[in-house]
Scaffold this motif. Sequence first.
Motif, PDB file in Angstrom:
ATOM      1  N   ALA A  15     -52.805 -58.903  56.491  1.00 55.36           N
ATOM      2  CA  ALA A  15     -52.532 -57.787  57.405  1.00 55.36           C
ATOM      3  C   ALA A  15     -53.471 -56.622  57.091  1.00 55.36           C
ATOM      4  N   ILE A  16     -53.719 -56.395  55.795  1.00 58.25           N
ATOM      5  CA  ILE A  16     -54.638 -55.312  55.392  1.00 58.25           C
ATOM      6  C   ILE A  16     -56.049 -55.627  55.899  1.00 58.25           C
ATOM      7  N   TYR A  26     -58.605 -45.738  55.884  1.00 52.53           N
ATOM      8  CA  TYR A  26     -58.137 -46.248  54.590  1.00 52.53           C
ATOM      9  C   TYR A  26     -56.782 -45.678  54.219  1.00 52.53           C
ATOM     10  N   ARG A  27     -56.633 -44.343  54.435  1.00 53.51           N
ATOM     11  CA  ARG A  27     -55.403 -43.679  53.986  1.00 53.51           C
ATOM     12  C   ARG A  27     -54.190 -44.195  54.743  1.00 53.51           C
ATOM     13  N   GLN A  31     -51.231 -46.193  52.871  1.00 55.66           N
ATOM     14  CA  GLN A  31     -49.863 -45.679  52.934  1.00 55.66           C
ATOM     15  C   GLN A  31     -48.900 -46.746  53.448  1.00 55.66           C
ATOM     16  N   ARG A  32     -49.331 -47.447  54.513  1.00 59.05           N
ATOM     17  CA  ARG A  32     -48.465 -48.451  55.125  1.00 59.05           C
ATOM     18  C   ARG A  32     -48.126 -49.567  54.149  1.00 59.05           C
ATOM     19  N   TYR A  33     -49.109 -49.969  53.314  1.00 59.08           N
ATOM     20  CA  TYR A  33     -48.891 -51.115  52.432  1.00 59.08           C
ATOM     21  C   TYR A  33     -48.738 -50.707  50.973  1.00 59.08           C
ATOM     22  N   ALA A  34     -48.463 -49.424  50.736  1.00 62.62           N
ATOM     23  CA  ALA A  34     -48.196 -48.929  49.382  1.00 62.62           C
ATOM     24  C   ALA A  34     -49.312 -49.308  48.420  1.00 62.62           C
ATOM     25  N   ALA A  35     -50.555 -49.097  48.861  1.00 62.10           N
ATOM     26  CA  ALA A  35     -51.716 -49.373  48.011  1.00 62.10           C
ATOM     27  C   ALA A  35     -52.500 -48.069  47.837  1.00 62.10           C
ATOM     28  N   SER A  36     -53.450 -48.085  46.902  1.00 64.64           N
ATOM     29  CA  SER A  36     -54.245 -46.875  46.714  1.00 64.64           C
ATOM     30  C   SER A  36     -55.420 -46.878  47.686  1.00 64.64           C
TER      31      SER A  36
END
Length: 161
Positions: A15-16, A26-27, A31-36
Amino acid sequence: MPRVCTICTHPEREAINQALIANEPYRVIAQRYAASPDAVYRHKIDHLPAKLAQAEAAKETALADDLLGQVKALRNKAISILGKAEAAGDLRTALLGIREARACVELLLEVEGELHRHPVVNVLIAPEWLELRTVILQSLAPFPDARAALARTLTDGHYAG
Ligand SMILES: [Zn+2]
């Protein structure tokens, strides 16, 4: 220091990747996938192209099969030319046919190797070439000297034409 990519190992990585291909910020993705955001950015630069290439290669498998079909058609043509040259005792034509056939086989195998992302394709051990070589050597049976010379050349891989 090599470090594990948190996106490549992320359970939602497909999905990413889709979101990155769609050019979402990117942000927003992070945020949606709780990643940096940094990880998402690095993943897009360092890993996404390879993933896309793999997907593209998978799509091209049908084309590779078609190329193999062409190799086989070429082999049949080589058999036909060699048979006629043999019947006419025309060694020169037979050798020309062999040279052309081998060049075509090499080209087709290179293309196929690209599609399958193999860094090197060795024509001398490819099944299609071994099969064709057998046919060629059998067809040259009436010309023992030429047959022996050709067999040596093909085995050494120095057939420079
Ligand atoms: Zn990655």
